[in-house]
Design a protein around this motif. Structure first.
Motif, short mmCIF file in Angstrom:
data_model
loop_
_atom_site.label_atom_id
_atom_site.label_comp_id
_atom_site.label_asym_id
_atom_site.label_seq_id
_atom_site.Cartn_x
_atom_site.Cartn_y
_atom_site.Cartn_z
N ARG A 99 -0.21 24.70 15.65
CA ARG A 99 -0.85 25.96 15.99
C ARG A 99 -2.36 25.77 15.94
NH1 ARG A 99 3.04 28.72 11.49
NH2 ARG A 99 5.02 28.51 12.64
N ASP B 151 -5.83 27.33 16.02
CA ASP B 151 -6.51 28.60 15.78
C ASP B 151 -7.93 28.50 16.31
OD1 ASP B 151 -7.47 30.99 14.89
OD2 ASP B 151 -7.27 30.56 12.74
N THR C 52 -1.00 23.77 11.08
CA THR C 52 -2.02 24.74 11.49
C THR C 52 -3.38 24.05 11.54
OG1 THR C 52 -0.80 26.57 10.48
CG2 THR C 52 -3.14 26.92 10.91
N LYS D 144 -7.33 24.99 12.11
CA LYS D 144 -8.35 26.03 12.21
C LYS D 144 -9.67 25.38 12.59
CE LYS D 144 -10.45 29.93 9.77
NZ LYS D 144 -10.50 30.70 8.49
#
Length: 579
Positions: free
Chosen positions: A202, A204, A263, A265
């Protein structure tokens, strides 16, 4: 009330006076043990830990000394010694000085009689675990060590976590110490369970196209999890220069699928970046540099940068537009334009260039394929004019070593090919090859040998038509020291340097580093730009001072041109990484 306070103060004063008066100094001597065992004994000895205590007294010393043999015995057991022979000594040297001694014979080591290790789950087929198990730290007949045993267990757990066996556990971990048989039996059972795999990544961010960022990810969904792949992703995104910060973290385990999502970021870097620098080099004189960069022109990851540099021998202005291609971490398509002016003791040149190049990796090798069109106004000796050349070229380079800024051991090699043809938008026919190599090897931690060499060759029937930029010259801080920058080469009838068809340079340097960042060096250089392989080579030798700066060694050399009458000398200054 006043009398009571005075009595309390008197009692406190008497107590502290007595304590201070009773304090003694203790010296402890331990003999008969190798350093690791002796160090552990000192850590376990209460008398060692309390010898400098404010309230150390004769009574406390005697109590701690009596306890010492038991503490020494326990300190030796983790290393496999269970039958030590300890001789204690206590000597009063003066009213305040005591010497304690322990002569320790560790006795026979306790040996491993059995080491039974089994593991289950997917890790049985994991190459990393097979390697670890194939080299067990304890075998039958080895000295049993609790330290080695616990380190082995920690290594297993660490490797399991790094490779996605998040359910791994020790079902059995038992050590039986049989003091009658004087042997150790070890039973270790490790249940690995199922291995987790990478799940969805993912991203971000809303900075760069997701399709481009996906090409930075070194793994695909469903691939077995390893911590090294996460670290590689972190490094790749940091190196992209698009982001101010990068946070890569594994998500919650998904037991139903044995997947672990990731994830990422991302915080964008500022759109514009400016650099300004001042410097000095003996080849260029004083110089100043200004740069403007756009690390992120658009969401496709395109970049733009321009640099302007002025020095005492000329100026340089370049602009580059970079497009990530193939593997965006290593591969770029670059469109460039620039103008370079340089005036040396032997030539003048102004080059205007437009072109493109493809930089990419072939395994450990870097390859640059280029096509440049240049106009050059030049004056060298009695040759002058304006040259137009369409220059296709290719460069291969590779660097070996772990530290390119200051290499203890390392090697760099590069090979460059280029040419031009009158039949394709050029004023001259030629083909040129140049190769450079630099090798650094250490003799020990403080001494290293640095060698470098350059070979260049030009094939042409019309050398007089070639501009300055494709003729070979020698001399200077990166060439043959002791001679001015690009001052060496074949001479015409008027004694002016014309540049050569060939280039030969060799250098050897011995360097010694001190405990701080300073060092000294002695070197010998030989080389020249020549038109015939039988032409003479110039020689230079000297000594230098080295200082390890954050951007690489700063080198100040005093070199003598030993081929010339009178051996004239020259100072050279260079700054930059070793490789």
């Amino acid at each position: 009330m006043y009398k009571t306070q005075r009595m309390l103060l008197a009692l406190l004063a008497a107590f502290f006076s007595t304590a201070l008066f009773a304090q003694i100094n203790v010296t402890i001597e331990i003999t008969g043990l190798e350093k690791p065992l002796a160090d552990n004994v000192r850590l376990m000895l209460s008398i060692e830990q309390q010898k400098d205590h404010l309230l150390m007294s004769e009574g406390r010393l005697l109590r701690l000394h009596k306890r010492a043999p038991e503490e020494i015995s326990k300190a030796l057991q983790p290393f496999g010694y269970y039958r030590p022979v300890i001789e204690s000594g206590l000597t009063q040297l003066s009213p305040e000085e005591w010497q304690v001694s322990y002569q320790v014979d560790p006795g026979p080591p306790l040996l491993v009689a059995e080491f039974n290790f089994t593991f289950s789950g997917e890790m049985r087929d994991d190459e990393k675990f097979q390697t670890l198990i194939g080299q067990p730290p304890l075998r039958k007949g080895d000295i049993f060590s609790h330290v080695v045993y616990e380190d082995f267990k920690s290594s297993l757990a660490k490797l399991a976590s790094e490779r996605g066996y998040f359910g791994a556990r020790f079902v059995e971990h038992r050590v039986e110490i049989d003091l009658d048989a004087y042997e150790a039996r070890i039973q270790l059972t490790y249940e690995g369970g199922a291995r987790y795999h990478f799940g969805e990544v993912r991203l971000d961010q809303d900075i760069i196209d997701a399709e481009l960022l996906q090409r930075y990810i070194p793994f695909v969904r469903g691939e077995p999890y390893t911590i090294n792949q996460l670290i590689e992703l972190q490094l790749a995104l940091n190196d992209s220069d698009y982001f101010q910060s990068v946070e890569v973290s594994p998500g919650e385990l998904q037991p139903d699928t044995n997947e672990i999502p990731v994830t990422v970021k991302l915080t964008p870097r500022k759109r514009h970046r400016y650099t300004l620098g001042l410097g000095f080099g003996t080849d260029t004189g004083a110089r100043a540099k200004f740069g403007w960069e756009m690390p992120r022109v658009n969401t496709h990851g395109h970049r733009f940068d321009t640099n302007a540099q002025v020095s005492q021998i000329g100026y340089r202005v370049t602009a580059n537009y970079r497009i990530p291609v193939l593997n965006p971490r290593t591969d770029q398509l670059i469109f460039s334009a620039g103008i370079v002016n340089e005036t040396t003791d032997t030539s003048e040149s102004t080059i205007r260039t437009v072109g493109s190049s493809l930089k990419h990796s072939r395994g450990e090798w870097r390859e640059i394929i280029s096509l440049n069109y240049q106009q050059e106004d030049f004056v060298v000796a009695n040759d002058s004019g304006t040259s137009l050349l369409l220059l296709p070229g290719i460069n291969w380079s590779r660097t070996w070593g772990n530290n390119f800024i200051y290499a203890i051991d390392g090697l760099r090699f590069d090979l460059d090919l280029r040419g031009a043809s009158k039949q394709v938008m050029s004023d001259a026919d030629f083909f040129q090859i140049q190769s450079n190599i630099k090798f650094i090897t250490s003799l020990n931690q403080r001494n290293r040998i640095i060698t470098r060499g350059t070979l260049g060759s030009t094939w042409t029937e019309e050398f007089d038509m070639l501009p300055t930029s494709v003729r070979f010259f020698a001399g200077g801080a990166q060439s043959v020291r002791g001679y001015a920058y690009q001052s060496l080469g074949p001479l015409d009838a008027d004694g002016q340097v014309t540049g050569g068809k060939y280039l030969l340079i060799g250098s050897i340097e011995a360097e010694h580093s001190f405990k701080n960042k300073w060092g000294v060096a002695a070197f010998y250089d030989v080389g020249n730009a020549i038109n015939s392989l039988s032409d003479d080579l110039e020689k230079g030798a000297g000594v230098g001072v080295r200082w390890k700066s954050p951007v690489g060694p700063i080198r100040i050399d005093v070199a003598s041109a030993i081929s010339r009458d009178g051996n004239p000398w020259r100072i050279h200054l260079t700054i930059g990484p070793d490789l």
